[in-house]
Design a protein around this motif. Structure first.
Motif, PDB file in Angstrom:
ATOM      1  N   ALA A 129       0.375   0.946  10.003  1.00  0.00           N
ATOM      2  CA  ALA A 129       1.176   1.847  10.848  1.00  0.00           C
ATOM      3  C   ALA A 129       0.839   1.605  12.321  1.00  0.00           C
ATOM      4  CB  ALA A 129       0.925   3.301  10.460  1.00  0.00           C
ATOM      5  N   GLU A 130      -0.437   1.366  12.613  1.00  0.00           N
ATOM      6  CA  GLU A 130      -0.838   1.069  14.005  1.00  0.00           C
ATOM      7  C   GLU A 130      -0.218  -0.250  14.463  1.00  0.00           C
ATOM      8  OE1 GLU A 130      -2.219   2.920  16.185  1.00  0.00           O
ATOM      9  OE2 GLU A 130      -2.858   4.552  14.869  1.00  0.00           O
ATOM     10  N   ILE A 131      -0.217  -1.242  13.571  1.00  0.00           N
ATOM     11  CA  ILE A 131       0.360  -2.555  13.927  1.00  0.00           C
ATOM     12  C   ILE A 131       1.861  -2.406  14.205  1.00  0.00           C
ATOM     13  CG2 ILE A 131       0.914  -4.866  13.026  1.00  0.00           C
ATOM     14  CD1 ILE A 131      -1.798  -4.736  11.501  1.00  0.00           C
ATOM     15  N   LEU A 132       2.534  -1.664  13.336  1.00  0.00           N
ATOM     16  CA  LEU A 132       3.983  -1.472  13.523  1.00  0.00           C
ATOM     17  C   LEU A 132       4.260  -0.673  14.805  1.00  0.00           C
ATOM     18  CD1 LEU A 132       6.776  -1.983  12.316  1.00  0.00           C
ATOM     19  CD2 LEU A 132       6.476   0.050  10.885  1.00  0.00           C
ATOM     20  N   ALA A 133       3.455   0.354  15.037  1.00  0.00           N
ATOM     21  CA  ALA A 133       3.614   1.138  16.283  1.00  0.00           C
ATOM     22  C   ALA A 133       3.384   0.236  17.487  1.00  0.00           C
ATOM     23  CB  ALA A 133       2.638   2.322  16.283  1.00  0.00           C
ATOM     24  N   GLY A 134       2.433  -0.686  17.376  1.00  0.00           N
ATOM     25  CA  GLY A 134       2.169  -1.638  18.471  1.00  0.00           C
ATOM     26  C   GLY A 134       3.393  -2.498  18.758  1.00  0.00           C
ATOM     27  N   GLY A 135       4.128  -2.855  17.706  1.00  0.00           N
ATOM     28  CA  GLY A 135       5.336  -3.661  17.872  1.00  0.00           C
ATOM     29  C   GLY A 135       6.468  -2.894  18.530  1.00  0.00           C
ATOM     30  N   PRO A 144       0.807  -1.227   0.000  1.00  0.00           N
ATOM     31  CA  PRO A 144       0.000   0.000   0.000  1.00  0.00           C
ATOM     32  C   PRO A 144       0.839   1.277   0.000  1.00  0.00           C
ATOM     33  CG  PRO A 144      -0.231  -1.162   2.103  1.00  0.00           C
ATOM     34  CD  PRO A 144       0.519  -2.066   1.183  1.00  0.00           C
ATOM     35  N   VAL A 145       2.039   1.215   0.571  1.00  0.00           N
ATOM     36  CA  VAL A 145       2.925   2.396   0.518  1.00  0.00           C
ATOM     37  C   VAL A 145       3.299   2.666  -0.934  1.00  0.00           C
ATOM     38  CG1 VAL A 145       5.139   3.372   1.249  1.00  0.00           C
ATOM     39  CG2 VAL A 145       3.846   1.905   2.828  1.00  0.00           C
ATOM     40  N   SER A 146       3.670   1.597  -1.648  1.00  0.00           N
ATOM     41  CA  SER A 146       4.072   1.759  -3.054  1.00  0.00           C
ATOM     42  C   SER A 146       2.889   2.218  -3.905  1.00  0.00           C
ATOM     43  CB  SER A 146       4.628   0.438  -3.598  1.00  0.00           C
ATOM     44  OG  SER A 146       5.736   0.041  -2.835  1.00  0.00           O
ATOM     45  N   ASP A 173      -7.725   5.825  -1.544  1.00  0.00           N
ATOM     46  CA  ASP A 173      -8.422   5.674  -0.255  1.00  0.00           C
ATOM     47  C   ASP A 173      -8.102   4.327   0.388  1.00  0.00           C
ATOM     48  OD1 ASP A 173      -9.487   8.142  -0.666  1.00  0.00           O
ATOM     49  OD2 ASP A 173     -11.486   7.444  -1.260  1.00  0.00           O
ATOM     50  N   GLN A 174      -8.098   3.282  -0.451  1.00  0.00           N
ATOM     51  CA  GLN A 174      -7.828   1.942   0.071  1.00  0.00           C
ATOM     52  C   GLN A 174      -6.378   1.852   0.583  1.00  0.00           C
ATOM     53  OE1 GLN A 174      -9.006  -1.136  -2.634  1.00  0.00           O
ATOM     54  NE2 GLN A 174      -8.029  -2.731  -1.394  1.00  0.00           N
ATOM     55  N   ALA A 175      -5.449   2.403  -0.199  1.00  0.00           N
ATOM     56  CA  ALA A 175      -4.043   2.361   0.216  1.00  0.00           C
ATOM     57  C   ALA A 175      -3.846   3.159   1.504  1.00  0.00           C
ATOM     58  CB  ALA A 175      -3.148   2.911  -0.895  1.00  0.00           C
ATOM     59  N   ARG A 176      -4.486   4.324   1.590  1.00  0.00           N
ATOM     60  CA  ARG A 176      -4.370   5.138   2.817  1.00  0.00           C
ATOM     61  C   ARG A 176      -4.876   4.365   4.032  1.00  0.00           C
ATOM     62  NH1 ARG A 176      -3.267  10.593   2.841  1.00  0.00           N
ATOM     63  NH2 ARG A 176      -3.427  11.663   0.838  1.00  0.00           N
ATOM     64  N   ALA A 177      -6.014   3.664   3.857  1.00  0.00           N
ATOM     65  CA  ALA A 177      -6.594   2.903   4.972  1.00  0.00           C
ATOM     66  C   ALA A 177      -5.663   1.760   5.378  1.00  0.00           C
ATOM     67  CB  ALA A 177      -7.968   2.366   4.573  1.00  0.00           C
ATOM     68  N   GLU A 178      -5.084   1.090   4.400  1.00  0.00           N
ATOM     69  CA  GLU A 178      -4.173  -0.029   4.724  1.00  0.00           C
ATOM     70  C   GLU A 178      -2.900   0.486   5.381  1.00  0.00           C
ATOM     71  OE1 GLU A 178      -3.440  -2.935   1.601  1.00  0.00           O
ATOM     72  OE2 GLU A 178      -5.497  -2.649   0.926  1.00  0.00           O
ATOM     73  N   VAL A 179      -2.398   1.597   4.878  1.00  0.00           N
ATOM     74  CA  VAL A 179      -1.199   2.191   5.484  1.00  0.00           C
ATOM     75  C   VAL A 179      -1.493   2.558   6.945  1.00  0.00           C
ATOM     76  CG1 VAL A 179       0.225   4.292   5.507  1.00  0.00           C
ATOM     77  CG2 VAL A 179      -0.073   3.018   3.377  1.00  0.00           C
ATOM     78  N   ALA A 180      -2.657   3.155   7.178  1.00  0.00           N
ATOM     79  CA  ALA A 180      -2.999   3.576   8.549  1.00  0.00           C
ATOM     80  C   ALA A 180      -3.107   2.360   9.473  1.00  0.00           C
ATOM     81  CB  ALA A 180      -4.307   4.367   8.536  1.00  0.00           C
ATOM     82  N   LYS A 181      -3.747   1.296   8.976  1.00  0.00           N
ATOM     83  CA  LYS A 181      -3.881   0.075   9.793  1.00  0.00           C
ATOM     84  C   LYS A 181      -2.504  -0.524  10.077  1.00  0.00           C
ATOM     85  CE  LYS A 181      -5.000  -4.080   8.266  1.00  0.00           C
ATOM     86  NZ  LYS A 181      -5.645  -5.080   7.458  1.00  0.00           N
ATOM     87  N   PRO A 223       1.538   7.395  13.595  1.00  0.00           N
ATOM     88  CA  PRO A 223       1.370   7.430  15.054  1.00  0.00           C
ATOM     89  C   PRO A 223       2.663   7.948  15.694  1.00  0.00           C
ATOM     90  CG  PRO A 223       0.729   5.277  14.162  1.00  0.00           C
ATOM     91  CD  PRO A 223       1.336   6.045  13.032  1.00  0.00           C
ATOM     92  N   SER A 224       2.538   8.591  16.856  1.00  0.00           N
ATOM     93  CA  SER A 224       3.699   9.291  17.428  1.00  0.00           C
ATOM     94  C   SER A 224       4.893   8.356  17.678  1.00  0.00           C
ATOM     95  CB  SER A 224       3.312  10.024  18.705  1.00  0.00           C
ATOM     96  OG  SER A 224       2.764   9.109  19.617  1.00  0.00           O
TER      97      SER A 224
END
Ligand code: GSH
Length: 202
Positions: free
Chosen positions: A139-145, A107-109, A129-137, A178-179
Motif C-alpha cells: 500500500a505504501e509503494i502504491l501510494a508512492g506511485g 496478500p489481499v486474497s 500477520d504476514q499478509a497484513r504486513a505485505e499489504v501494508a508495504k 495511506p491517505s
C-alpha cells in the motif's frame, strides 16, 4: 458483441467488467458460478483451460488472463483512452499492470480468504500477520506511485482499473490505507463504471 464469462464477486472479473463499461463496449455477461464449481465444467474448460474467470469471447476470439484482456480492450476501444500513448506514461501503466497480479493481489486474497472464508477458530494467525504486513508495504509503494498524481499513469487507465477490485476488498475488510490511497480508492470507486460493476449480482 463481446461475451464476458465471469462471477460477480471475482476481483479479476470485475477488472474486465469495469473496463467494458469504461469503453462503452457492447457486451453481455455469461455467469460462471464459482461457488458451484462451474469454472471446471468441460464446456467452460474448452474456453479457459485454467478453469478460472474471467474469459472473453469477441467475434470468435477467445481470451483469458485479466491483464491481457484489459490491454486488448484498451487497444480495441482507443476512444476510451484507457492506455496512455506517450511512451513514458505507457511504460508506467505497464509497470503497475505487471505489479498488480505479481505482487499486490496475493496478500489481499490471502487476507480475504482468512478473514471471510475461514471460521474464526481455524484462522492461521501467522498467515494473517504476514499478509497484513505485505499489504501494508505494498500500500505504501502504491501510494508512492500516486504522489502528485490523481491516477497511476496520466488519466484513468486500465492500470487503475486493475487495482480497484483489490482496494475494494481491503476497504470491505476495514484495512486502513495511506491517505493518498484512500483518496485514490474513493476517486475510482465514484466512477459510474464501478457502480455498474457492483450492481451486477449475477
Ligand atoms: N491470472 C488470472 C487469475 C484468474 C483467477 O484467479 N480467477 C479466480 C477468480 S478472481 C477464479 O476463477 N478462481 C476459481 C478457481 O481457481 O477455481 C487472471 O488474471 O485472469
Amino acid at each position: 458483441m463481446i461475451t464476458l464469462y465471469t462471477f460477480h464477486l471475482s476481483t479479476n472479473g470485475r477488472k474486465v467488467h469495469m473496463a467494458l463499461e469504461e469503453a462503452h463496449a457492447a457486451y453481455t455477461i455469461t455467469p460462471v458460478n464459482l461457488m458451484k464449481g462451474e469454472q471446471k465444467n468441460p464446456d467452460y474448460l474448452k474456453l479457459n483451460p485454467n478453469g478460472k474467470v474471467p474469459t472473453i469471447v469477441d467475434n470468435g476470439v477467445v481470451m483469458w488472463e485479466s491483464i491481457a484482456i484489459l490491454l486488448y480492450l484498451a487497444e480495441k476501444f482507443p476512444a476510451a483512452n484507457l492506455l496512455p500513448t506517450a511512451a513514458a506514461e505507457r511504460a508506467r501503466a505497464f509497470q503497475w499492470l505487471v505489479w498488480q497480479p505479481t505482487t499486490f493481489s496475493a496478500p489481499v486474497s490471502a487476507l480475504f480468504r482468512q478473514l471471510r472464508f475461514t471460521a474464526e477458530g481455524q484462522r492461521d494467525q501467522t498467515v494473517i500477520d504476514q499478509a497484513r504486513a505485505e499489504v501494508a508495504k505494498n500500500a505504501e509503494i502504491l501510494a508512492g506511485g500516486l504522489q502528485g498524481r490523481e491516477y497511476l499513469a496520466g488519466t484513468c487507465s486500465i492500470a487503475d482499473i486493475a487495482f480497484l477490485p483489490y482496494l475494494h476488498v481491503l476497504h470491505e475488510l476495514g484495512i486502513p490505507l495511506p491517505s493518498e490511497l484512500e483518496a485514490y480508492y474513493k476517486r475510482l470507486a465514484a466512477r459510474p463504471s464501478w457502480g455498474k460493476v457492483l450492481a451486477y449480482t449475477g
